[in-house]
Design a protein around this motif. Structure first.
Motif, PDB file in Angstrom:
ATOM      1  N   ASP A   1      -0.188  -0.897   3.552  1.00  0.00           N
ATOM      2  CA  ASP A   1       0.619  -2.211   3.110  1.00  0.00           C
ATOM      3  C   ASP A   1       2.292  -1.669   3.296  1.00  0.00           C
TER       4      ASP A   1
ATOM      5  N   HIS B   1      -3.089   4.510   0.491  1.00  0.00           N
ATOM      6  CA  HIS B   1      -2.232   4.519  -0.596  1.00  0.00           C
ATOM      7  C   HIS B   1      -3.273   4.154  -1.868  1.00  0.00           C
TER       8      HIS B   1
ATOM      9  N   HIS C   1       6.236   1.228  -0.779  1.00  0.00           N
ATOM     10  CA  HIS C   1       5.259   0.535  -1.216  1.00  0.00           C
ATOM     11  C   HIS C   1       4.697   1.075  -2.542  1.00  0.00           C
TER      12      HIS C   1
HETATM   13 ZN    ZN Z   1      -0.924  -1.747  -1.746  1.00  0.00          ZN
END
Ligand code: ZN
Ligand code: FE
Length: 256
Positions: free
Chosen positions: A134, A56, A115
């Motif tokens: 995450d 990400h 997230h």
């Molecule tokens: Zn993160």
């Protein structure tokens, strides 16, 4: 032929991970929190970096890439197509059901939004390893920064449905603090208490608490257990939709 994984600390509590395919010599960095420890780990093992797999767009997962590219100009950077506008240096864009390759190793890409909106995980099915960024942590989960809690819940359930023995590599060493919160939700869960003892011992020895497994998290991670009557009772929501129970637990953790 073997798949080798090296995990090491970056920044304060981020994990860097190198995945090496001895058949082809290819080596991937999973995320790139900090270039120096990644390069040092590659040197230590005698591995040449060929790929980066990004989960990400957050800085603590991508900021090492430019420096890695300086050292390895051929480096191929793979990341979520849905975050291409926020990650300037992607060479390969991937989404749900795509495959990402590292030499002869193949990962199925699983979109795990919540997230961040475009977050992805990489599942190396043959090796029973998943890199989750995450989305999930041991005894915890990421904050739902870019989507409603329910979206993150669906993503966690995708990871929870992976084979039970799958090793989960997570972006951060947050397990000890997560355990303290988890105990407020399920103080009598023996699997949770056992995991917390194990984690205290590992941390006292300066060792990582990751990877974890799907089975271990299903037993002890309250964020995966929103369907459990004990958890629903603990948050005063008996019989409620698990997604709503998850949202309540996540919002309590936000304030913890
Ligand atoms: Zn993160
Ligand atoms: Fe992070």
């Amino acid at each position: 032929m073997a798949t080798n994984v090296a995990q090491f600390l970056c920044l304060t509590d981020n994990y860097g991970v190198l995945l090496h395919d001895s058949a082809s010599g290819a080596t991937a960095s999973i995320d790139a929190p900090e270039a120096e420890p990644i390069l040092a780990a590659a040197r230590h093992h005698g591995w040449r970096l060929t790929d980066v797999l990004l989960t990400h767009h957050h800085a603590d997962h991508i900021q090492g890439v430019p420096r890695l590219k300086e050292s390895f100009p051929e480096l191929r950077v793979c990341g979520p197509a849905k975050e291409a506008s926020r990650i300037p240096f992607l060479d390969v864009l991937v989404g749900e059901g795509d495959f990402a390759s590292v030499g002869s190793l193949r990962a199925k890409v699983i979109e795990t939004p919540g997230h961040t909106l475009g977050h992805v995980a990489y599942h190396f099915e043959e090796d029973e390893i998943a890199f989750c960024g995450d989305t999930i942590f041991s005894l915890g989960c990421g904050r739902a920064f870019e989507a409603p809690y329910e979206v993150l819940w669906s993503s966690l359930m995708k990871l929870a449905r992976l084979p039970r023995e799958t090793q989960l590599y997570c972006g951060h060493e947050y397990t000890e603090a997560n355990g303290r919160f988890a105990l407020t939700i399920e103080p009598h869960n023996p699997a949770l208490k056992g995991r917390i003892e194990e984690v205290a011992k590992l941390r006292a020895e300066g060792r990582p608490t990751l990877p974890t497994t799907v089975a271990a998290e299903l037993a002890a991670n309250p964020f995966l257990r929103a369907e459990e009557p004990t958890i629903q009772a603990a948050v005063g929501m008996p019989g409620a939709d698990p997604a709503a129970v998850f949202a309540e637990i996540r919002s309590r953790k936000d304030r913890f």
